[in-house]
Enzyme design. Structure first.
Site, short mmCIF file in Angstrom:
data_model
loop_
_atom_site.label_atom_id
_atom_site.label_comp_id
_atom_site.label_asym_id
_atom_site.label_seq_id
_atom_site.Cartn_x
_atom_site.Cartn_y
_atom_site.Cartn_z
CG PHE A 147 -1.85 1.24 1.15
CD1 PHE A 147 -3.02 1.20 0.41
CD2 PHE A 147 -1.53 2.41 1.79
CE1 PHE A 147 -3.85 2.32 0.32
CE2 PHE A 147 -2.34 3.54 1.71
CZ PHE A 147 -3.51 3.48 0.97
CG ASP A 232 5.83 3.99 1.56
OD1 ASP A 232 5.79 4.76 2.55
OD2 ASP A 232 4.85 3.80 0.82
CE LYS A 261 -0.38 7.14 6.34
NZ LYS A 261 -1.59 7.86 5.89
#
Length: 408
Positions: A147, A232, A261
């Site tokens: 993801f 990531d 984030k």
């Protein structure tokens, strides 16, 4: 927290969203109106312990005082210039962030998906300019069950059909291999490979942690075959796993690091591509950009986030409380939990399917004042703010135990 200002009821607000919001989310039926630390309140004043923390965007809790102060101070001075001009906050942010992760240069962006898209562009440009891959032939190897975001490029190399179906045609140039399989990875890498792009821990897939040595193997393979290792760490980074980065557990330094984030402190969207000069230096003026990327407000908040991480306090808390989380979940195995995976304050918990789906278990926990989020099947994810206390964490685990016991 002070008493919430009475507005429309939760039921009314949820109903009001239906005709005017695209239905691309299926949230739990809680309407949050206030938050502080690890607690949120709905419009009726009911309190909930937040064990999701905005998918790690709220690593430092809601409205951390140092981050709020940094935002307020910057709001009174300057918020946006665009990168058409310099601003007085960006150099410090880039210098401090690069220093925190041990790399040279920063490409500031806004969202996690933007960071991934930017990382893909940088890897391809590097492949053409430095590695000598023929034009338009560069490939990137990714892992199944990944993801990395929701843009059309990214969902094109997803193996989640819900994310993919109906959004093609997709961009070519990606090869998908099983996660945690070095042999499959090596077989997919060839002279056209610009990069290997992986999550050091797969979050959306259910907090899937690779075997020890996998990340070291990826680093060795990419170095030996002459391609980039792009990590990531948008969910796993910035203290979540008990280290600054998840790759730190194997003392691995990737060529390209993708952050987001928590970098925005739960206040503004902030993301970044961080790499050494020989990689990020391939970009020239006009080849990439973002109106809001590197804006003064984002840089001020991002610098305050680095301030918090430089002390090591949050990494230590995540490691120490991660042991409490692991022990508590171990005690629930066989009592409604069939398995779990955890690292630091992050866990994927597999509930016995006979007791309900992950969505159903999340709804029951919400009814008991604990907010979590389901993922595939009967798996729920726990990712509390790193500011949670041991007592709060133990109470949440006890609540999970009671909910599962009642479901039998």
């Amino acid at each position: 927290m002070t008493a919430p200002v009475r507005t429309r009821s939760s039921e009314d607000l949820i109903r009001a969203e239906e005709p005017v919001l695209a239905h691309n989310y299926h949230p739990l039926p809680v309407v949050v109106s206030r938050a502080e630390g690890v607690w949120v309140e709905d419009v009726e004043g009911r309190r909930y312990l937040d064990l999701l923390a905005g998918y790690s965007a709220l690593n430092f809790g809601h409205r951390h005082p140092a981050l709020i102060a940094a935002a307020h101070e910057q709001l009174d001075r300057l918020t946006l210039t665009s990168r058409a001009f310099h601003n007085d906050r960006l150099a410090e942010f880039a210098e401090r962030l690069a220093g925190l992760v041990g790399l040279d240069m920063v490409l500031p962006m806004n969202t996690g998906a933007e960071a991934v898209e930017s990382g893909i562009k940088v890897a391809r440009k590097w492949a053409y300019d430095v590695k000598g891959v023929p034009a338009d032939r560069a490939t990137i190897v990714v892992a199944a069950e990944n993801f990395h975001g929701r843009t059309t490029t990214i969902v094109g190399f997803s193996t989640d059909e819900t994310a993919r179906a109906g959004f093609g045609p997709f961009a070519p140039g990606f090869r998908i291999v099983p996660y945690n399989d070095l042999a499959a990875l090596e077989a997919a890498v060839d002279e056209t490979t610009a990069a290997v792009l992986i999550e050091p821990i797969q979050g959306e897939a259910g907090v899937i942690i690779p075997d020890e040595g996998y990340l070291t193997g990826v680093r060795e393979l990419t170095r030996r075959t002459g391609c980039l290792f792009v990590a990531d760490e948008i969910q796993s980074g910035l203290g979540r796993t008990g280290r600054t980065l998840a790759v730190d557990h194997e003392s691995v330094v990737p060529d390209v690091l993708l952050l987001g984030k928590a970098l925005g402190g739960g206040i503004v969207p902030v993301s970044a591509v961080v790499a050494n000069r020989d990689v990020l230096g391939v970009l020239g003026p006009g080849e990439h950009g973002s109106t809001f990327g590197g804006n003064p407000l984002a840089a001020a908040v991002g610098t305050a986030v680095v301030d918090l991480l430089e002390t090591g306090e949050f990494q230590r808390r995540a490691a120490e409380l991660g042991a409490v989380l692991r022990d508590g979940l171990t005690g629930l195995v066989g009592k409604g939990v069939v398995g779990f995976r955890s690292r630091g304050l992050w866990a994927g918990v597999d509930v016995d399917p006979a007791l309900g789906t992950g969505r159903e278990v999340s709804a029951r926990l919400m009814g008991e004042g604990v907010l979590v989020k389901d993922t595939h099947g009967s798996t729920i994810r726990l990712a509390p703010p790193l500011t949670i206390t041991e007592d709060e964490l133990l109470n949440a685990l006890a609540t999970l135990g009671r909910v599962l016991e009642r479901s039998v």
